[in-house]
Design a protein around this motif. Structure first.
Motif, PDB file in Angstrom:
ATOM      1  N   ILE A  21      34.262  34.570   3.718  1.00 12.37           N
ATOM      2  CA  ILE A  21      34.143  36.101   4.001  1.00 12.37           C
ATOM      3  C   ILE A  21      35.303  36.900   3.368  1.00 12.37           C
ATOM      4  N   CYS A  22      36.475  36.395   3.346  1.00 17.02           N
ATOM      5  CA  CYS A  22      37.586  37.302   2.614  1.00 17.02           C
ATOM      6  C   CYS A  22      37.333  37.361   1.248  1.00 17.02           C
ATOM      7  N   ILE A  23      36.942  36.103   0.591  1.00 23.23           N
ATOM      8  CA  ILE A  23      36.572  36.090  -0.826  1.00 23.23           C
ATOM      9  C   ILE A  23      35.428  37.239  -1.014  1.00 23.23           C
ATOM     10  N   CYS A  24      34.309  37.028  -0.214  1.00 21.15           N
ATOM     11  CA  CYS A  24      33.026  38.138  -0.433  1.00 21.15           C
ATOM     12  C   CYS A  24      33.788  39.546  -0.551  1.00 21.15           C
ATOM     13  N   VAL A  25      34.551  39.679   0.528  1.00 23.86           N
ATOM     14  CA  VAL A  25      35.076  41.075   0.624  1.00 23.86           C
ATOM     15  C   VAL A  25      35.922  41.626  -0.426  1.00 23.86           C
ATOM     16  N   SER A  26      37.025  40.574  -0.715  1.00 26.41           N
ATOM     17  CA  SER A  26      37.943  41.071  -1.817  1.00 26.41           C
ATOM     18  C   SER A  26      37.124  41.115  -3.123  1.00 26.41           C
ATOM     19  N   ALA A  27      36.011  40.183  -3.315  1.00 28.83           N
ATOM     20  CA  ALA A  27      35.491  40.404  -4.671  1.00 28.83           C
ATOM     21  C   ALA A  27      34.884  41.672  -4.998  1.00 28.83           C
ATOM     22  N   HIS A  28      34.612  42.675  -3.732  1.00 28.99           N
ATOM     23  CA  HIS A  28      33.923  43.725  -4.020  1.00 28.99           C
ATOM     24  C   HIS A  28      34.533  44.896  -3.565  1.00 28.99           C
ATOM     25  N   MET A  29      36.033  44.683  -3.748  1.00 25.45           N
ATOM     26  CA  MET A  29      36.999  46.039  -3.341  1.00 25.45           C
ATOM     27  C   MET A  29      37.186  46.913  -4.530  1.00 25.45           C
ATOM     28  N   GLU A  30      36.533  46.440  -5.543  1.00 24.21           N
ATOM     29  CA  GLU A  30      36.605  47.269  -7.013  1.00 24.21           C
ATOM     30  C   GLU A  30      35.906  48.874  -6.602  1.00 24.21           C
ATOM     31  N   LEU A  31      36.456  49.737  -7.609  1.00 22.85           N
ATOM     32  CA  LEU A  31      35.786  51.136  -7.310  1.00 22.85           C
ATOM     33  C   LEU A  31      35.059  51.120  -8.684  1.00 22.85           C
TER      34      LEU A  31
END
Length: 289
Positions: free
Chosen positions: A197-207
């Motif tokens: 879940i953390c990988i999914c979240v962090s992968a889409h923290m880009e702006l």
């Protein structure tokens, strides 16, 4: 001559005070936001180069995108922005968007203008909060990791503090990695759920480009408002700097959460780099950078 000297002394004091205030309040957001942006951007580029444009959507986008968009939407409310339309997950092959949040606000409201910065940063702020909650409720040794997160809270009020900030952040990062990847965690299924879940979240923290546009418009508004307030403070002799710095105490508490988000994002980037390059070497006989 004296008038000219007084003018430059006033200008120097104004710029120095405002610069330190911006560093104190927004230093964490700027530093960690940039790191998370670069890591997420590069990771997604690896997916596109090796497996195609839709690969990342299937692996991380289905979960990471809704959290990204919720980050934008949730930050609209405290800054008096009205959400007019929201799509948490709707991939568009034509423009490459995976979801979106449309919002409206009064352009004459200074609070709403400041909100543009935080709404743009919403995916990073909310994503970090999600990761923090996952630590709290999923990891067996959460107390050890939470202690490591709370140990790093340097307030960026001077240039000297920048060096202390990076040294303490480095030490905190080592403690977080050591606590997160210990042998005990690997034995629990909750750890693997947490990690994915953390990988999914962090992968889409880009702006996205629209996010960055809103970020800069909000940042300009914040700088202008701080300059006006500091002009008033300096001319009237009011010590408004102490109030601004006190806000920095609150934002410094985010350092640990942001550090954990960077650790997870860097792990995702490193694993993606290794695995996708192995796939690329086996299928296309070339190395993907």
């Amino acid at each position: 001559m004296k008038m000219l000297f007084d003018f430059w002394a006033f200008t120097l004091q104004l710029l120095t005070t405002t610069g330190l205030q911006i560093l104190s309040i927004f230093g964490n957001f700027i530093i960690f936001g940039l790191i998370l942006y670069l890591l997420s951007r590069y990771t997604r580029r690896l997916y596109v180069n090796v497996l195609g444009e839709k690969s990342d959507i299937y692996f991380t986008g289905w979960l990471g995108t809704p959290i990204h968009e919720l980050g934008h939407a949730l930050m609209c409310f405290p800054f008096m922005h009205k959400v007019t339309e929201i799509q948490l997950y709707k991939p568009n092959s034509e423009d490459g968007t995976l979801g979106y949040v449309n919002h409206a606000y009064n352009p004459h409201n200074p609070w709403a203008l400041i909100g543009n910065f935080f709404i743009a940063m919403g995916p990073i702020i909310f994503g970090s909060v999600v990761i923090f909650l996952l630590v709290r409720f999923l990891l067996p040794n959460n107390q050890q990791i939470l202690a490591a997160l709370n140990s790093n809270a340097v307030i960026l009020t001077t240039i000297d503090n920048v060096g202390i900030f990076f040294r303490q952040t480095s030490a905190s990062t080592i403690n977080i990695i050591s606590a997160l990847f210990n042998a005990e965690n690997f034995r629990h299924w909750q750890f693997w759920v947490f990690l994915y879940i953390c990988i999914c979240v962090s992968a889409h923290m880009e702006l996205s480009p629209p996010d960055l546009k809103g970020l800069w418009s909000g940042a300009v508004s914040i700088i202008i408002i701080l300059l006006i307030l500091n002009i008033i403070f300096i001319l009237t002799g009011i010590n408004g700097n102490s109030f601004i710095i006190s806000i920095g105490h609150l934002t410094s508490l985010t350092t640990g959460i942001f550090t954990l988000a960077v650790v997870i994002s860097a792990l995702n980037c490193g694993l993606t780099f290794i695995l996708l390059n192995i796939i690329n070497l086996l299928t296309h006989k070339q190395f993907s950078i």
